[in-house]
Design an enzyme around this catalytic site. Structure first.
Site, PDB file in Angstrom:
ATOM      1  CG  ASP A  21      88.428  43.228  24.631  1.00  0.00           C
ATOM      2  OD1 ASP A  21      87.900  43.156  23.435  1.00  0.00           O
ATOM      3  OD2 ASP A  21      89.481  42.487  24.940  1.00  0.00           O
ATOM      4  CG  ASP A  23      88.216  37.193  22.201  1.00  0.00           C
ATOM      5  OD1 ASP A  23      87.289  36.527  22.438  1.00  0.00           O
ATOM      6  OD2 ASP A  23      88.431  37.423  21.005  1.00  0.00           O
ATOM      7  CG  HIS A  30      91.467  29.685  24.453  1.00  0.00           C
ATOM      8  ND1 HIS A  30      92.702  28.837  25.205  1.00  0.00           N
ATOM      9  CD2 HIS A  30      90.539  29.280  25.193  1.00  0.00           C
ATOM     10  CE1 HIS A  30      91.971  28.512  26.456  1.00  0.00           C
ATOM     11  NE2 HIS A  30      90.646  28.642  26.345  1.00  0.00           N
ATOM     12  CE1 TYR A  32      93.316  36.262  14.951  1.00  0.00           C
ATOM     13  CE2 TYR A  32      94.870  34.270  15.174  1.00  0.00           C
ATOM     14  CZ  TYR A  32      94.623  35.657  14.828  1.00  0.00           C
ATOM     15  OH  TYR A  32      95.593  36.497  14.401  1.00  0.00           O
ATOM     16  CB  SER A  66      91.457  40.649  12.798  1.00  0.00           C
ATOM     17  OG  SER A  66      92.356  39.858  13.755  1.00  0.00           O
ATOM     18  CG  HIS A 104      87.044  45.804   8.896  1.00  0.00           C
ATOM     19  ND1 HIS A 104      86.136  46.580   9.412  1.00  0.00           N
ATOM     20  CD2 HIS A 104      86.505  45.411   7.593  1.00  0.00           C
ATOM     21  CE1 HIS A 104      84.995  46.762   8.902  1.00  0.00           C
ATOM     22  NE2 HIS A 104      85.179  46.121   7.766  1.00  0.00           N
ATOM     23  CB  CYS A 117      87.784  50.102   9.406  1.00  0.00           C
ATOM     24  SG  CYS A 117      88.192  49.080  10.989  1.00  0.00           S
ATOM     25  CB  CYS A 119      84.763  49.522  13.493  1.00  0.00           C
ATOM     26  SG  CYS A 119      84.874  48.702  12.135  1.00  0.00           S
ATOM     27  NE  ARG A 120      92.809  45.763  14.248  1.00  0.00           N
ATOM     28  CZ  ARG A 120      92.911  44.699  14.851  1.00  0.00           C
ATOM     29  NH1 ARG A 120      91.783  43.954  14.693  1.00  0.00           N
ATOM     30  NH2 ARG A 120      93.806  44.198  15.289  1.00  0.00           N
ATOM     31  CE  LYS A 121      88.177  46.723  21.135  1.00  0.00           C
ATOM     32  NZ  LYS A 121      87.678  45.777  22.295  1.00  0.00           N
TER      33      LYS A 121
END
Length: 193
Positions: A21, A23, A30, A32, A66, A104, A117, A119-121
């Site tokens: 991962d 961030d 922080h 986004y 996102s 997404h 979707c 792909c989003r964990k």
């Protein structure tokens, strides 16, 4: 999958990857983080990626982003940040093989990113796409993340070694039901392997 940056050639033989991962694991979360002005490497993260490489893992970043879909930063800004980060890592002997990202969100984004979707964990789409693109054997790989969704995505993709680290290397561990190991940060996780 079109949301990816590949920095290495596809291997002829199956390889093992360290799915990371971004961030909270590589950089301070922080909220986004879409440009260099708010990107800050977590102490030990670069050394951790270098150690993973030394142990034969190809580092592959898989990150929910996102912030793109929410218009917090643009795809162009994220691309510029990604290439800068990849350059810093490569110059430090910690080159990444690829970065996969999901822009997404099922409820909190603008079109065309407003959707559920694969792909989003915790969905495994980014890991499965990387495995296909780079000839990665998920069963020989590891995933390192700071959220339960990272651990769950690894489990769904058939990654047996799953290591949960403290967000930013300092926060308490979340309570995840999927089987996993724990480490304080990315460098500590790399030392477990």
């Amino acid at each position: 999958m079109k949301y990816r940056f590949i920095f290495t050639k596809r291997s002829e033989n199956p390889i093992k990857a360290a799915f990371l991962d971004r961030d909270g694991v590589i950089n301070i979360d922080h909220a986004y983080v879409g440009n260099r002005s708010n990107f800050e490497f977590i102490p030990g993260a670069i050394e951790g990626i270098r150690l993973l490489r030394d142990k034969g893992f190809v580092p592959v970043i898989v990150t929910n982003q996102s912030g793109i879909g929410r218009a917090k930063y643009s795809l162009h800004e994220f691309s510029e940040l990604t290439f800068w980060m990849a350059g810093v890592l490569e110059a430090s002997g910690a080159a990444i093989g690829a970065l996969y990202f999901c822009p997404h969100h099922p409820t909190g984004a603008f079109a065309p990113y407003l959707k559920a979707c694969t792909c989003r964990k915790p969905e495994p789409g980014m890991i499965l796409a990387a495995a296909q693109d780079l000839n990665i054997d998920p069963a020989a790989s590891v995933i390192i993340g700071d959220k339960c969704s990272d651990i769950e995505a690894g489990a769904r993709a058939g990654v047996p070694r799953r290591i949960l680290v403290k967000k930013d290397g300092t926060h308490p561990f979340p309570d995840c039901s999927t089987e996993h190991e724990t480490a304080d940060n990315l460098l500590s996780a790399a030392k477990l392997l």
